[in-house]
Design a protein around this motif. Structure first.
Motif, PDB file in Angstrom:
ATOM      1  N   ASP A  17       0.815  -1.213   0.000  1.00  0.00           N
ATOM      2  CA  ASP A  17       0.000   0.000   0.000  1.00  0.00           C
ATOM      3  C   ASP A  17       0.852   1.268   0.000  1.00  0.00           C
ATOM      4  OD1 ASP A  17       0.618  -1.005   2.706  1.00  0.00           O
ATOM      5  OD2 ASP A  17      -0.423   0.801   3.396  1.00  0.00           O
ATOM      6  N   LEU A  18       2.122   1.156   0.361  1.00  0.00           N
ATOM      7  CA  LEU A  18       3.017   2.312   0.391  1.00  0.00           C
ATOM      8  C   LEU A  18       3.808   2.487  -0.903  1.00  0.00           C
ATOM      9  CD1 LEU A  18       4.528   2.010   3.989  1.00  0.00           C
ATOM     10  CD2 LEU A  18       2.685   3.507   3.206  1.00  0.00           C
ATOM     11  N   VAL A  19       3.636   1.562  -1.840  1.00  0.00           N
ATOM     12  CA  VAL A  19       4.411   1.605  -3.078  1.00  0.00           C
ATOM     13  C   VAL A  19       3.484   1.925  -4.234  1.00  0.00           C
ATOM     14  CG1 VAL A  19       5.952   0.336  -4.619  1.00  0.00           C
ATOM     15  CG2 VAL A  19       5.984  -0.145  -2.159  1.00  0.00           C
ATOM     16  N   GLU A  20       3.830   2.976  -4.968  1.00  0.00           N
ATOM     17  CA  GLU A  20       3.078   3.317  -6.172  1.00  0.00           C
ATOM     18  C   GLU A  20       4.027   3.843  -7.227  1.00  0.00           C
ATOM     19  OE1 GLU A  20       1.561   7.854  -5.342  1.00  0.00           O
ATOM     20  OE2 GLU A  20       0.191   6.229  -4.915  1.00  0.00           O
ATOM     21  N   THR A  21       3.557   3.878  -8.448  1.00  0.00           N
ATOM     22  CA  THR A  21       4.383   4.338  -9.557  1.00  0.00           C
ATOM     23  C   THR A  21       4.354   5.863  -9.626  1.00  0.00           C
ATOM     24  OG1 THR A  21       2.627   4.396 -11.211  1.00  0.00           O
ATOM     25  CG2 THR A  21       3.713   2.271 -10.853  1.00  0.00           C
ATOM     26  N   PRO A  22       5.245   6.460 -10.407  1.00  0.00           N
ATOM     27  CA  PRO A  22       5.212   7.918 -10.557  1.00  0.00           C
ATOM     28  C   PRO A  22       3.878   8.447 -11.092  1.00  0.00           C
ATOM     29  CG  PRO A  22       7.326   7.097 -11.278  1.00  0.00           C
ATOM     30  CD  PRO A  22       6.458   5.890 -11.016  1.00  0.00           C
ATOM     31  N   SER A  23       3.153   7.625 -11.857  1.00  0.00           N
ATOM     32  CA  SER A  23       1.861   8.085 -12.375  1.00  0.00           C
ATOM     33  C   SER A  23       0.715   7.771 -11.425  1.00  0.00           C
ATOM     34  CB  SER A  23       1.579   7.463 -13.750  1.00  0.00           C
ATOM     35  OG  SER A  23       1.341   6.074 -13.627  1.00  0.00           O
ATOM     36  N   HIS A  49       9.963   9.183  -5.366  1.00  0.00           N
ATOM     37  CA  HIS A  49      10.763   9.830  -4.317  1.00  0.00           C
ATOM     38  C   HIS A  49      10.356   9.306  -2.938  1.00  0.00           C
ATOM     39  CE1 HIS A  49      12.606  12.521  -7.169  1.00  0.00           C
ATOM     40  NE2 HIS A  49      11.423  12.893  -7.610  1.00  0.00           N
ATOM     41  N   ALA A  50       9.059   9.095  -2.734  1.00  0.00           N
ATOM     42  CA  ALA A  50       8.577   8.592  -1.438  1.00  0.00           C
ATOM     43  C   ALA A  50       9.126   7.199  -1.154  1.00  0.00           C
ATOM     44  CB  ALA A  50       7.056   8.582  -1.410  1.00  0.00           C
ATOM     45  N   THR A  51       9.154   6.344  -2.159  1.00  0.00           N
ATOM     46  CA  THR A  51       9.680   4.991  -1.983  1.00  0.00           C
ATOM     47  C   THR A  51      11.169   5.031  -1.668  1.00  0.00           C
ATOM     48  OG1 THR A  51       7.996   4.037  -3.425  1.00  0.00           O
ATOM     49  CG2 THR A  51       9.995   2.746  -3.082  1.00  0.00           C
ATOM     50  N   LEU A  52      11.911   5.889  -2.356  1.00  0.00           N
ATOM     51  CA  LEU A  52      13.343   6.014  -2.091  1.00  0.00           C
ATOM     52  C   LEU A  52      13.596   6.494  -0.670  1.00  0.00           C
ATOM     53  CD1 LEU A  52      14.500   7.527  -5.487  1.00  0.00           C
ATOM     54  CD2 LEU A  52      15.076   5.261  -4.590  1.00  0.00           C
ATOM     55  N   THR A  65      24.309   3.529   6.808  1.00  0.00           N
ATOM     56  CA  THR A  65      24.132   4.980   6.709  1.00  0.00           C
ATOM     57  C   THR A  65      24.547   5.550   5.360  1.00  0.00           C
ATOM     58  OG1 THR A  65      26.264   5.313   7.789  1.00  0.00           O
ATOM     59  CG2 THR A  65      24.310   5.345   9.188  1.00  0.00           C
ATOM     60  N   GLN A  66      25.603   5.020   4.765  1.00  0.00           N
ATOM     61  CA  GLN A  66      26.030   5.549   3.471  1.00  0.00           C
ATOM     62  C   GLN A  66      24.968   5.276   2.405  1.00  0.00           C
ATOM     63  OE1 GLN A  66      29.795   4.096   2.040  1.00  0.00           O
ATOM     64  NE2 GLN A  66      30.042   5.818   0.653  1.00  0.00           N
ATOM     65  N   LEU A  67      24.411   4.078   2.400  1.00  0.00           N
ATOM     66  CA  LEU A  67      23.332   3.759   1.469  1.00  0.00           C
ATOM     67  C   LEU A  67      22.126   4.645   1.747  1.00  0.00           C
ATOM     68  CD1 LEU A  67      22.001   2.065  -0.744  1.00  0.00           C
ATOM     69  CD2 LEU A  67      21.442   0.369   1.019  1.00  0.00           C
ATOM     70  N   ALA A  68      21.807   4.839   3.024  1.00  0.00           N
ATOM     71  CA  ALA A  68      20.675   5.687   3.396  1.00  0.00           C
ATOM     72  C   ALA A  68      20.872   7.114   2.891  1.00  0.00           C
ATOM     73  CB  ALA A  68      20.491   5.682   4.906  1.00  0.00           C
ATOM     74  N   ASP A  69      22.070   7.646   3.041  1.00  0.00           N
ATOM     75  CA  ASP A  69      22.357   9.003   2.562  1.00  0.00           C
ATOM     76  C   ASP A  69      22.178   9.099   1.053  1.00  0.00           C
ATOM     77  OD1 ASP A  69      22.915   9.731   5.158  1.00  0.00           O
ATOM     78  OD2 ASP A  69      25.097   9.672   4.903  1.00  0.00           O
ATOM     79  N   ASN A  70      22.645   8.082   0.330  1.00  0.00           N
ATOM     80  CA  ASN A  70      22.498   8.086  -1.128  1.00  0.00           C
ATOM     81  C   ASN A  70      21.030   8.000  -1.545  1.00  0.00           C
ATOM     82  OD1 ASN A  70      25.217   8.359  -1.756  1.00  0.00           O
ATOM     83  ND2 ASN A  70      25.572   6.156  -1.661  1.00  0.00           N
ATOM     84  N   LEU A  71      20.260   7.145  -0.882  1.00  0.00           N
ATOM     85  CA  LEU A  71      18.840   7.027  -1.199  1.00  0.00           C
ATOM     86  C   LEU A  71      18.101   8.308  -0.849  1.00  0.00           C
ATOM     87  CD1 LEU A  71      18.248   3.374  -0.008  1.00  0.00           C
ATOM     88  CD2 LEU A  71      18.099   4.196  -2.364  1.00  0.00           C
ATOM     89  N   ASP A  72      18.448   8.941   0.266  1.00  0.00           N
ATOM     90  CA  ASP A  72      17.856  10.222   0.620  1.00  0.00           C
ATOM     91  C   ASP A  72      18.136  11.260  -0.454  1.00  0.00           C
ATOM     92  OD1 ASP A  72      16.445   9.878   2.987  1.00  0.00           O
ATOM     93  OD2 ASP A  72      18.214  10.203   4.240  1.00  0.00           O
ATOM     94  N   ARG A  73      19.354  11.285  -0.929  1.00  0.00           N
ATOM     95  CA  ARG A  73      19.730  12.252  -1.959  1.00  0.00           C
ATOM     96  C   ARG A  73      18.898  12.017  -3.233  1.00  0.00           C
ATOM     97  NH1 ARG A  73      24.555  12.349  -0.811  1.00  0.00           N
ATOM     98  NH2 ARG A  73      25.260  10.459  -1.841  1.00  0.00           N
ATOM     99  N   LEU A  74      18.746  10.749  -3.635  1.00  0.00           N
ATOM    100  CA  LEU A  74      17.934  10.446  -4.812  1.00  0.00           C
ATOM    101  C   LEU A  74      16.469  10.772  -4.580  1.00  0.00           C
ATOM    102  CD1 LEU A  74      19.479   7.011  -5.834  1.00  0.00           C
ATOM    103  CD2 LEU A  74      19.665   9.167  -7.073  1.00  0.00           C
ATOM    104  N   GLY A  75      16.008  10.611  -3.356  1.00  0.00           N
ATOM    105  CA  GLY A  75      14.612  10.900  -3.041  1.00  0.00           C
ATOM    106  C   GLY A  75      14.271  12.371  -3.026  1.00  0.00           C
ATOM    107  N   ARG A  76      15.288  13.226  -3.045  1.00  0.00           N
ATOM    108  CA  ARG A  76      15.049  14.680  -3.070  1.00  0.00           C
ATOM    109  C   ARG A  76      15.191  15.264  -4.456  1.00  0.00           C
ATOM    110  NH1 ARG A  76      18.378  14.878   1.970  1.00  0.00           N
ATOM    111  NH2 ARG A  76      20.062  14.856   0.476  1.00  0.00           N
ATOM    112  N   VAL A  77      15.721  14.504  -5.381  1.00  0.00           N
ATOM    113  CA  VAL A  77      15.973  15.029  -6.740  1.00  0.00           C
ATOM    114  C   VAL A  77      14.682  15.287  -7.458  1.00  0.00           C
ATOM    115  CG1 VAL A  77      17.000  14.493  -8.974  1.00  0.00           C
ATOM    116  CG2 VAL A  77      18.204  13.917  -6.888  1.00  0.00           C
TER     117      VAL A  77
END
Length: 77
Positions: A17-23, A49-52, A65-77
């Motif tokens: 229920d928390l996963v959806e596509t960009p559309s 972005h929400a899933t990331l 933490t390094q993976l988390a930081d990278n995913l956070d960065r991608l989730g803000r793009v």
């Protein structure tokens, strides 16, 4: 909608229920039949972005933490 990164991972099977596509398609709507019917486009197989950001929370909860930081960065793009 609450999310617990230590319990809700993997998202696709425990919290679809928390996963959806960009559309806006629900995860259950991402099917081969939908692709054949033309209701699924290439961008629908990308993470939102929400899933990331949720995946970043999971990584952080497991000490990655390094993976988390990278995913956070991608989730803000």
């Amino acid at each position: 909608m609450s999310f617990d990164p230590t319990v809700d991972y993997p998202l696709g099977s425990r919290r679809p229920d928390l996963v959806e596509t960009p559309s806006g398609l629900a995860l259950d709507d991402v099917t081969l039949e939908a692709a054949r019917a033309g209701t699924l486009v290439a961008s629908d197989v990308r993470a939102t972005h929400a899933t990331l950001r949720r995946q970043a929370e999971v990584a952080r909860a497991t000490g990655r933490t390094q993976l988390a930081d990278n995913l956070d960065r991608l989730g803000r793009v």
